[in-house]
Scaffold this active site. Structure first.
Site, mmCIF file in Angstrom:
data_model
loop_
_atom_site.group_PDB
_atom_site.id
_atom_site.type_symbol
_atom_site.label_atom_id
_atom_site.label_comp_id
_atom_site.label_asym_id
_atom_site.label_seq_id
_atom_site.Cartn_x
_atom_site.Cartn_y
_atom_site.Cartn_z
ATOM 1 C CG ASP A 200 28.521 -7.147 -32.806
ATOM 2 O OD1 ASP A 200 27.642 -6.367 -32.398
ATOM 3 O OD2 ASP A 200 29.462 -6.762 -33.517
ATOM 4 C CB SER A 201 24.976 -6.167 -35.483
ATOM 5 O OG SER A 201 26.155 -5.385 -35.331
ATOM 6 C CE1 TYR B 283 21.024 -6.450 -35.160
ATOM 7 C CE2 TYR B 283 21.934 -6.569 -32.949
ATOM 8 C CZ TYR B 283 21.285 -7.178 -34.006
ATOM 9 O OH TYR B 283 20.903 -8.494 -33.897
ATOM 10 N N GLY B 284 23.194 -0.091 -35.396
ATOM 11 C CA GLY B 284 23.364 1.274 -34.887
ATOM 12 C C GLY B 284 22.385 2.304 -35.403
ATOM 13 C CB CYS C 173 26.258 -5.665 -29.787
ATOM 14 S SG CYS C 173 25.475 -4.396 -30.783
ATOM 15 C CG ASN C 174 29.188 -0.838 -26.548
ATOM 16 O OD1 ASN C 174 29.454 -0.452 -25.423
ATOM 17 N ND2 ASN C 174 30.067 -1.489 -27.292
ATOM 18 C CB THR C 175 24.035 -0.895 -30.895
ATOM 19 O OG1 THR C 175 25.229 -0.257 -31.345
ATOM 20 C CG2 THR C 175 22.834 -0.214 -31.499
ATOM 21 C CB CYS D 99 31.042 0.780 -31.417
ATOM 22 S SG CYS D 99 30.669 -0.349 -32.788
ATOM 23 C CB THR D 100 32.183 -4.704 -29.923
ATOM 24 O OG1 THR D 100 31.072 -4.886 -30.823
ATOM 25 C CG2 THR D 100 31.695 -4.714 -28.489
ATOM 26 C CG HIS D 101 31.963 -3.171 -35.627
ATOM 27 N ND1 HIS D 101 30.821 -3.593 -34.975
ATOM 28 C CD2 HIS D 101 31.952 -3.784 -36.843
ATOM 29 C CE1 HIS D 101 30.150 -4.409 -35.777
ATOM 30 N NE2 HIS D 101 30.809 -4.548 -36.913
HETATM 31 N N1 DGL Z 1 29.230 -3.690 -32.712
HETATM 32 C C1 DGL Z 1 28.047 -2.979 -32.367
HETATM 33 C C2 DGL Z 1 28.212 -2.171 -31.070
HETATM 34 O O1 DGL Z 1 29.048 -2.466 -30.244
HETATM 35 C C3 DGL Z 1 27.393 -2.090 -33.393
HETATM 36 C C4 DGL Z 1 27.476 -2.299 -34.835
HETATM 37 C C5 DGL Z 1 26.188 -1.976 -35.607
HETATM 38 O O2 DGL Z 1 25.831 -0.816 -35.807
HETATM 39 O O3 DGL Z 1 25.554 -2.958 -36.000
HETATM 40 O O4 DGL Z 1 27.490 -1.241 -30.852
#
Ligand code: DGL
Length: 267
Positions: free
Chosen positions: A11-12, A43-44, A75-77, A186-188
């Site tokens: 992930d990021s 990343y978003g 990471c969805n992004t 978003c995995t966060h």
């Molecule tokens: N955890 C990432 C996701 O699932 C995004 C976090 C980011 O913006 O870097 O999209």
């Protein structure tokens, strides 16, 4: 003793730890590597061209250093953008995490679903395709928040999310009284799920991708080609792309996810 499968979760930032946790619960005795591209976080809000090049370069370096049996882009992004290109040129199976629109559409009773992701994920063409394909006649309300990603990062560094701030971020979802289901795209966000629930004006069904991804990883590893240890303890090492005191602040949280060592990626 035979070697366990090595599972790389990428992930990021810290978000992929929610996916790592779900996989660990299902698959014990494997070897895990958690990788965070903290040098390019977040990343978003990054451009598509930047992310396509960046994720490719980081994954190439990770594959060289880690030699995983399977790669989970937690990471969805990133997944909603780079999956087709990276699957083309990596030999190991790649599992992506994308918004769980399908289960949300199956579970909603009111027909109004919330989609909470990064600004990048909610704007993606891929996400719209998922909605077109799986949402059916349901309405999908999209909210993109980069601040929520930061709040989750801070939470893992010991800073409790502010409920009023969370409430303001969630408000556009709850503006429609009928909304009964929210996709954590978003995995966060599953990392702060209890805070999100506490800041919500009413009870809704929150859906994240963790369990589905764990099942997918299990089905791909199948009858473990490299054998599986008898141990039910899990061994996890964390790799970051940049050394910084922000990484040092994560040590306690990483231990909670069984990550006992931290190293840095050579790129
Ligand atoms: N955890 C990432 C996701 O699932 C995004 C976090 C980011 O913006 O870097 O999209």
């Amino acid at each position: 003793m035979t070697q366990a499968n090595r599972i790389l979760v990428f992930d990021s930032g810290v978000g992929g730890l929610s996916i790592l946790d779900a996989i660990k619960q299902r698959l014990s005795g494997r070897e895990f590597v958690y990788a965070s591209d903290n040098a390019a976080f977040p990343y978003g809000v990054k451009s598509q061209a930047f992310l396509i090049e960046r994720v490719d370069a980081v994954l190439k370096a990770l594959i060289k250093q880690v030699q995983p049996d399977i790669i989970v882009v937690a990471c969805n992004t990133a997944s909603t953008l780079v999956l087709p290109s990276i699957r083309d040129h990596f030999k190991s199976p790649v599992v992506g995490v994308v918004p769980a629109i399908k289960p949300a559409a199956e579970q909603t009773r009111s027909g109004v679903i919330g989609l909470l992701g990064t600004p990048g994920t909610v704007a993606r063409e891929y996400t719209q395709q998922l909605i077109n394909e799986f949402a059916g006649s349901n309405t999908v309300v999209k909210v993109g928040s980069s601040r929520l990603v930061d709040i989750a990062e801070l939470a893992l560094r010991g800073i409790t999310p502010d409920s009023t701030e969370l409430g303001k971020i969630l408000a556009p979802l709850f503006a429609d009284d009928r909304l009964d289901t929210i996709v954590l795209a978003c995995t966060h966000f599953p990392l702060i799920i209890e805070d999100l629930k506490a800041a919500s004006p009413r009870l809704v069904n929150w859906i994240d991708s963790g369990a589905a991804i764990a099942r997918r990883v299990e089905s791909l590893l199948g009858t473990n080609p490299r054998g599986q240890t008898d141990s039910c303890t899990t061994n996890c090492q964390a790799i970051f792309t940049k050394a910084s005191n922000e990484v040092d602040k994560l040590q306690a949280a990483l231990l909670n996810f069984d990550c006992h060592s931290i190293s840095f990626l050579e790129m």
